[in-house]
Design an enzyme around this catalytic site. Structure first.
Site, short mmCIF file in Angstrom:
data_model
loop_
_atom_site.label_atom_id
_atom_site.label_comp_id
_atom_site.label_asym_id
_atom_site.label_seq_id
_atom_site.Cartn_x
_atom_site.Cartn_y
_atom_site.Cartn_z
N ASP A 107 14.89 -59.21 -46.13
CA ASP A 107 15.36 -60.50 -46.64
C ASP A 107 16.39 -61.13 -45.70
O ASP A 107 17.09 -60.44 -44.95
CB ASP A 107 16.01 -60.28 -48.02
N GLU A 130 11.91 -67.59 -58.58
CA GLU A 130 13.36 -67.51 -58.75
C GLU A 130 14.03 -68.88 -58.91
O GLU A 130 15.12 -68.98 -59.46
CB GLU A 130 13.98 -66.81 -57.54
#
Length: 629
Positions: free
Chosen positions: A395, A450
């Site tokens: 990430d 998200e």
């Protein structure tokens, strides 16, 4: 020796024919040179033109005589030469590209590539050289630049795409994590700014998705720069200067084009990319994943007990993977990576062993900064392999500049060596990476589940933009986020098919699945690798209905934006009778309908506002009551 008259006449006719095929005057007094390339009568056609007055190059794309891309500037500038003007033609070389390859994930596994390629060589008066390489296939046109050694660093491209001012456009505002939302404009009315290069346009020649392929650390990532009031979208590189100390071949500037079904089904950006560099890909296995971040947050990531409970649920559902997200190695009471014995103190090996015994593989989240250097990667990657971890979710790269792309080059090679599948988040978008490095199962690069600001229109645009070019980790299935997502429960089930991802991460809680047994049972059936993909109905920003085949079964997913309706879906699955099991929104939750239809019939589904559906179809035979296994 005298040449026979018949031979001389034949040679003269051949040379005249060749001139007519490759050269077309733009004006009576100006003899511009032009070269045309296509893969067939109904395929898109590229025409490259050299303006004899200015020595500038342009490229236009048409399909069956209709405009796809208007004549657009082509050129590149290095520190030693401006290769966008004062060019003269040297020679042309053509070939046919034919390849077969098998993907590990994507819209279909078996791929057949047929392209025509032409290489046009040009030089400036001072002798600086550039080759323009153009490829044409049934579903796309692409070009790239090839520079010899000694050309120096690249300072930019003059490449651009000129669209008709009134062309419908679906654009995502550029962000370094590629998580901009898509919105609809016309080509000229889009606000001044920078947009992702995965931009979709509709002209009288059909739909065209701009894209990029074969991007590596040898170059710099591209975005589109636009000024409101024009239909021009310029290529802007992430770096002001691209370092180059040898021969350079730039990424492909690709235009995926055709009708909407052709664009949606296309694997053009993969087809342009280099062949796989993983000699034995047998360890790479796509699959569905129980993702614990939206289900449990950082607290779950810090708890071995919580993670074992998630593993238990994945095993109960026969889902092949469970993903442990952030929190599992950040300064907890148990251990942290500042401890020199951190590998020994970790509870991760215990979780991996526990999951393995239940038939579940573990995927772990890692911040890019912890894999930034060769020393860090030498610490982490062999350790994860030794533990038995199946994959890494890396990430926060948040850059497409050349140094970060060089990091991608390194991590791709090293994860392949250590048999670790990859899910990139906060990342670039696929750009052919999944063909060359098939352990890349999916990438985020999308405003996914998200986000709290997504719209139903955005969700119905993604199948025609971001997801066209490769796997997309949207993370569907977050039923617990009622009010934080713009769609219905049935649409959320449908996303597991509408959105393709080699690791399809389900974002819900076990409790939310248990409260929706029809969704839970459908997720039990959904694979993550497909043998075929078809668009059954669609209009960007309004509706998207896709069918994907695994074996003899077709999985259907539909998502819609706007008012409630009765959706009419052409059942283009093949001849014969099909048992259709459809999940839709009812008055008190999800409901299931069963019916037998013939191929070519219309499937009617009642869809709520901003809703959708999911369905499973299999060939019907007497006595068959379900497609579920």
């Amino acid at each position: 020796m005298a040449v026979p008259i018949r031979t001389a006449v034949a040679a003269l006719c051949a040379s005249l024919a060749a001139a007519l095929l490759t050269t077309a005057p733009a004006q009576a007094e100006q003899h511009d040179q032009a070269w045309s390339l296509s893969a067939g009568a109904h395929a898109p056609r590229a025409q490259v033109t050299l303006d004899d007055a200015t020595g500038t190059l342009s490229l236009a794309v048409s399909r069956e005589g209709r405009t796809v891309i208007e004549p657009s500037p082509v050129g590149i500038v290095t520190e030693r030469a401006d290769l966008s003007e004062d060019l003269r033609f040297l020679h042309r070389k053509s070939r046919t590209v034919q390849e077969r390859y098998r993907a590990k994930s994507g819209k279909r596994l078996d791929r057949l590539v047929r392209m025509n390629e032409t290489r046009l060589s040009f030089a400036t008066a001072a002798g600086a050289r550039v080759d323009l390489v153009v490829r044409a296939s049934a579903d796309g046109i692409a070009y790239r630049y090839a520079l010899p050694a000694g050309s120096g660093d690249v300072l930019g491209e003059t490449s651009a795409f000129n669209l008709p001012a009134d062309a419908k456009s679906w654009l995502g505002t550029y962000r370094v994590d590629n998580e901009g939302q898509f919105a609809q404009y016309t080509a000229s009315t889009a606000p001044t700014g920078e947009y992702s290069d995965q931009a979709l346009f509709a002209t009288d020649g059909g739909y065209t998705l701009l894209a990029e392929s074969d991007l590596t650390g040898a170059y710099s990532g591209a975005r589109l720069a636009h000024t409101q009031g024009t239909g021009t979208y310029r290529i802007k590189l992430a770096d002001d200067r691209v370092k180059s100390d040898g021969p350079l071949v730039t990424p492909w500037r690709a235009m995926v084009t055709g009708d909407l079904a052709t664009v949606t089904r296309s694997t053009f950006t993969d087809d342009l990319a280099p062949a796989s560099k993983v000699a034995d890909p047998s360890w790479i296995r796509p699959g569905t994943v129980l993702w614990t971040w939206l289900a449990g947050g950082r607290e779950a990531g810090q708890s071995l007990t919580a993670q074992k409970a998630f593993v238990d649920y994945a095993a109960q559902r026969n889902w092949p993977y469970e993903a442990v997200d952030a929190g599992w190695y950040f300064k907890t009471d148990e251990w942290d990576t500042t401890d020199p014995n951190w590998q020994t103190n970790s509870w991760m090996p215990e979780l991996v062993d526990y999951a393995r015994a239940k038939g579940v593989g573990i995927i772990v989240w890692i911040h890019q900064r912890d894999l930034d250097t060769p020393e860090e990667r030498a610490q982490w990657l062999p350790t994860l392999e030794k533990w038995g971890v199946k994959g890494v979710k890396i990430d926060f790269m948040n850059s497409e500049a050349q140094p970060m792309l060089q990091w991608y080059d390194a991590i791709l090679k090293e994860t392949a060596t250590h048999h670790l599948m990859i899910d990139f988040h906060g990342s670039t978008i696929p750009k052919g990476i999944q063909r060359t490095w098939p352990q890349v199962m999916t990438l985020e690069g999308v405003a996914g589940e998200e986000k709290r600001t997504n719209t139903a229109a955005h969700l119905t645009t993604l199948p025609f933009t971001r997801n066209v070019i490769g796997s997309m980790d949207f993370t569907p299935g977050a039923f617990q986020r009622v009010g934080l997502r713009p769609n219905s429960d049935a649409a959320e089930v449908g996303l597991s098919v509408v959105y393709e991802s080699g690791l399809q991460m389900f974002a819900g809680t076990p409790e939310s699945y248990e409260a929706r047994p029809l969704a839970r049972a459908y997720f039990d059936q959904v694979p993550a690798a497909w043998e075929d993909t078809r668009l059954l109905a669609g209009e960007p920003g309004q509706e998207a209905v896709l069918a994907r085949r695994s074996g003899e079964r077709w999985f259907l997913g539909g998502v819609y934006a706007g008012a409630a309706r009765t959706a009419a879906v052409p059942l283009a699955l093949g001849p014969g009778r099909w048992l259709m099991e459809t999940i839709r929104d009812g008055a008190d939750g999800l409901v299931q309908d069963r019916q037998v239809l013939r191929g070519g019939d219309t499937l009617s589904v009642d869809v709520v506002a901003n809703g959708g559906f999911a369905a499973l179809a299999c060939p019907w035979r007497p006595g068959l009551t379900t497609c579920y296994r």
